[in-house]
Design a protein around this motif. Structure first.
Motif, PDB file in Angstrom:
ATOM      1  N   HIS A 113      -1.931  10.731   5.013  1.00  0.00           N
ATOM      2  CA  HIS A 113      -1.436   9.750   4.178  1.00  0.00           C
ATOM      3  C   HIS A 113      -0.154  10.014   3.523  1.00  0.00           C
ATOM      4  O   HIS A 113       0.390   9.221   2.687  1.00  0.00           O
ATOM      5  CB  HIS A 113      -2.601   9.532   3.043  1.00  0.00           C
ATOM      6  CG  HIS A 113      -3.759   9.104   3.328  1.00  0.00           C
ATOM      7  ND1 HIS A 113      -4.419   8.061   3.593  1.00  0.00           N
ATOM      8  CD2 HIS A 113      -4.825  10.141   4.178  1.00  0.00           C
ATOM      9  CE1 HIS A 113      -5.664   8.116   3.738  1.00  0.00           C
ATOM     10  NE2 HIS A 113      -5.891   9.211   4.273  1.00  0.00           N
TER      11      HIS A 113
ATOM     12  N   LEU B  35       3.753   9.724   3.622  1.00  0.00           N
ATOM     13  CA  LEU B  35       4.751   9.107   4.527  1.00  0.00           C
ATOM     14  C   LEU B  35       6.365   9.744   4.446  1.00  0.00           C
ATOM     15  O   LEU B  35       6.771   9.586   5.318  1.00  0.00           O
ATOM     16  CB  LEU B  35       5.085   7.657   4.077  1.00  0.00           C
ATOM     17  CG  LEU B  35       3.594   6.628   3.805  1.00  0.00           C
ATOM     18  CD1 LEU B  35       3.719   5.399   3.105  1.00  0.00           C
ATOM     19  CD2 LEU B  35       3.080   6.485   5.292  1.00  0.00           C
TER      20      LEU B  35
ATOM     21  N   LYS C 214       0.811   6.776   1.471  1.00  0.00           N
ATOM     22  CA  LYS C 214      -0.090   5.551   1.758  1.00  0.00           C
ATOM     23  C   LYS C 214      -1.252   5.497   0.764  1.00  0.00           C
ATOM     24  O   LYS C 214      -2.139   6.459   1.036  1.00  0.00           O
ATOM     25  CB  LYS C 214      -0.261   5.581   3.246  1.00  0.00           C
ATOM     26  CG  LYS C 214      -1.262   4.300   3.691  1.00  0.00           C
ATOM     27  CD  LYS C 214      -1.496   4.467   5.126  1.00  0.00           C
ATOM     28  CE  LYS C 214      -2.339   5.695   5.425  1.00  0.00           C
ATOM     29  NZ  LYS C 214      -2.783   5.585   6.857  1.00  0.00           N
TER      30      LYS C 214
ATOM     31  N   LEU D  33       1.025  -1.146  -0.141  1.00  0.00           N
ATOM     32  CA  LEU D  33      -0.047   0.051  -0.012  1.00  0.00           C
ATOM     33  C   LEU D  33       0.903   1.293   0.108  1.00  0.00           C
ATOM     34  O   LEU D  33       0.597   2.209   0.819  1.00  0.00           O
ATOM     35  CB  LEU D  33      -0.948  -0.066   1.361  1.00  0.00           C
ATOM     36  CG  LEU D  33      -1.890  -1.082   1.403  1.00  0.00           C
ATOM     37  CD1 LEU D  33      -2.794  -1.110   2.677  1.00  0.00           C
ATOM     38  CD2 LEU D  33      -2.702  -1.190   0.026  1.00  0.00           C
ATOM     39  N   THR D  34       1.937   1.182  -0.902  1.00  0.00           N
ATOM     40  CA  THR D  34       2.990   2.320  -0.755  1.00  0.00           C
ATOM     41  C   THR D  34       3.247   2.702  -2.188  1.00  0.00           C
ATOM     42  O   THR D  34       3.192   2.066  -3.305  1.00  0.00           O
ATOM     43  CB  THR D  34       4.179   1.723  -0.228  1.00  0.00           C
ATOM     44  OG1 THR D  34       4.049   1.630   1.231  1.00  0.00           O
ATOM     45  CG2 THR D  34       5.373   3.168  -0.056  1.00  0.00           C
TER      46      THR D  34
ATOM     47  N   SER E 104       5.989  10.396  -1.199  1.00  0.00           N
ATOM     48  CA  SER E 104       5.720   8.915  -0.687  1.00  0.00           C
ATOM     49  C   SER E 104       4.104   9.019  -0.184  1.00  0.00           C
ATOM     50  O   SER E 104       4.102   9.567   0.923  1.00  0.00           O
ATOM     51  CB  SER E 104       6.634   8.337   0.198  1.00  0.00           C
ATOM     52  OG  SER E 104       8.048   8.522  -0.225  1.00  0.00           O
TER      53      SER E 104
ATOM     54  N   ARG F  91       8.796   5.112   3.563  1.00  0.00           N
ATOM     55  CA  ARG F  91       8.164   4.575   2.611  1.00  0.00           C
ATOM     56  C   ARG F  91       6.858   3.811   3.499  1.00  0.00           C
ATOM     57  O   ARG F  91       6.247   3.037   3.024  1.00  0.00           O
ATOM     58  CB  ARG F  91       8.752   3.839   1.730  1.00  0.00           C
ATOM     59  CG  ARG F  91       9.397   4.621   0.656  1.00  0.00           C
ATOM     60  CD  ARG F  91      10.391   3.853  -0.390  1.00  0.00           C
ATOM     61  NE  ARG F  91      11.012   4.626  -1.388  1.00  0.00           N
ATOM     62  CZ  ARG F  91      11.697   4.278  -2.209  1.00  0.00           C
ATOM     63  NH1 ARG F  91      12.102   3.139  -2.295  1.00  0.00           N
ATOM     64  NH2 ARG F  91      12.738   5.042  -3.033  1.00  0.00           N
ATOM     65  N   VAL F  92       6.899   3.981   4.919  1.00  0.00           N
ATOM     66  CA  VAL F  92       6.094   3.229   5.690  1.00  0.00           C
ATOM     67  C   VAL F  92       5.778   4.005   6.978  1.00  0.00           C
ATOM     68  O   VAL F  92       6.546   4.938   7.087  1.00  0.00           O
ATOM     69  CB  VAL F  92       7.027   1.657   6.264  1.00  0.00           C
ATOM     70  CG1 VAL F  92       7.155   0.746   5.341  1.00  0.00           C
ATOM     71  CG2 VAL F  92       8.200   2.051   7.233  1.00  0.00           C
ATOM     72  N   MET F  93       4.716   3.707   7.619  1.00  0.00           N
ATOM     73  CA  MET F  93       4.226   4.525   8.838  1.00  0.00           C
ATOM     74  C   MET F  93       5.102   4.109   9.965  1.00  0.00           C
ATOM     75  O   MET F  93       5.204   2.884  10.258  1.00  0.00           O
ATOM     76  CB  MET F  93       2.923   4.220   8.880  1.00  0.00           C
ATOM     77  CG  MET F  93       2.006   4.680   7.800  1.00  0.00           C
ATOM     78  SD  MET F  93       1.768   6.387   7.797  1.00  0.00           S
ATOM     79  CE  MET F  93       0.949   6.900   9.250  1.00  0.00           C
TER      80      MET F  93
END
Length: 365
Positions: free
Chosen positions: A118, A120, A167, A53-54, A165, A137-139
């Motif tokens: 949303h 990142l 989500k 989901l990225t 980046s 690239r991630v939470m």
């Protein structure tokens, strides 16, 4: 100037001898003095991992291209960014960098959050020509300055985005909208508040006073959405006549893009208040037309040209002048004036990130 790489963007800013007017796709109508620096050359998807989901994409990439890419994988930008072109009478191409720079968020904000929620990570060039990056690239939880959130909504005054980046989320299997008809504004706000306070995971709540219709949206798996809509039809019946809407997509696109104001003369203001204050505030605005979103917390107002709508607002909130002549914008300012302490903080941030004061100079002051 239309740089095609981040290095070219940094060089253009570093070598600038005067103010720069930062522009994405030119679809939002904001204009400032200076040489135009466009990000439209910074296009392309750097990374897309549907399973994670990225999405990592360059800032000048058209929103339509991003949405088409996501749609092919049955995913979406859950914050539902508005398309300003019809409202403003513009013919530009909305870009993902412009959406993030302005924190453009649609009806689903009440459930999914704003664009900044949303986001990142970002890469951007500050006013001295230095390339900076923040986030990833991630939470995840991190310490230090959250430049990701800071850049979202800064309208290019702190730096020029080169990459973002995001989500992304799955598209819902079904979208069902309940219409509550025949009520006035107090009744509509009460209906929307009841829906939002229910356990049915409402993703949209808006009111069209011209038609005296409140709209409530639920999304998800078909059986779940149908059940929740059925319960809302029953429970909201005390506020007016209820029915299911046939074309949910058209309804919410119209609300998102304020289609009711397209082609109509006058200035357009966007007002954010507590939903409970909307009922008292609405008659004070003396507007020619109104539209309510976010359960009543977002008010769109169409007023005669040159009207100082802020002078009529007597409740806590803020008003942004979205559409008006250059003279009216210069006289009233686009954005809500900040309290002195907050204005000092904002000025300090601009001094740190843009010491020469060349990025969209004066736009948010």
């Amino acid at each position: 100037m239309t740089p095609e790489t981040e290095a070219e963007l940094a060089e253009a800013i570093a070598n600038a001898e005067g103010p720069l007017a930062i522009q994405g796709g030119g679809s939002r109508g904001l204009s400032v003095a200076g040489d135009v620096l466009s990000t439209q050359g910074l296009t392309g998807v750097e990374l897309y991992e549907p399973g994670a989901l990225t999405l990592v994409v360059r800032a000048g990439t058209p929103v339509a291209e991003v949405e088409a890419l996501l749609s092919a994988e049955n995913q979406q930008l859950a914050f539902e960014p508005m398309d300003h072109r019809g409202l403003l009478g513009k013919a530009g191409t909305p870009t993902i960098g412009g959406v993030i720079a302005a924190n453009v968020s649609g009806p689903r904000r009440i459930q999914a959050g704003a664009a900044r929620d949303h986001l990142l990570g970002v890469r951007f060039v500050d006013g001295s020509g230095q390339v900076l990056k923040n986030g990833g690239r991630v939470m995840k939880n991190v310490t230090g300055y959250d430049l990701v959130k800071l850049m979202c909504g800064a309208h290019g005054t702190l730096g020029v985005l080169s990459e973002v980046s995001l989500k992304v989320l799955p598209r819902p299997e079904a979208v069902v909208t309940v219409a509550v008809e025949g009520g006035d504004l107090p009744s509509a706000v009460a209906a929307m508040s009841a829906a939002l306070g229910s356990p049915y995971d409402v993703t949209g709540a808006a009111y069209d006073p011209d038609r005296s219709v409140a709209y409530v949206r639920v999304e998800g798996f078909s059986s779940s959405a149908a059940y929740r809509a059925e319960r809302l039809v029953a429970e909201l019946g005390r506020f007016g006549s209820t029915r299911l809407v046939e074309d949910s997509e058209a309804v919410w696109q119209g609300i998102r893009d304020v289609v009711a104001f397209h082609g109509r003369a006058g200035d357009v203001w966007r007002i954010s208040v507590k939903p409970s204050d909307a009922v008292a505030l609405a008659p004070q605005l003396q507007a020619e037309a109104l539209q309510f979103d976010w359960g009543g917390g977002l008010i769109w107002a169409l007023v005669p040209e040159g009207t100082d709508l802020r002078a009529r607002i007597t409740v806590p909130g803020h008003a942004t002048l979205v559409r008006a002549s250059a003279e009216t914008r210069a006289r009233l300012g686009v954005f809500q004036p900040q309290p002195a302490p907050l204005a000092a903080l904002s000025a300090g941030l601009r001094q740190q990130f843009d010491p020469r004061g060349i990025l969209n100079s004066g736009l948010m002051e």
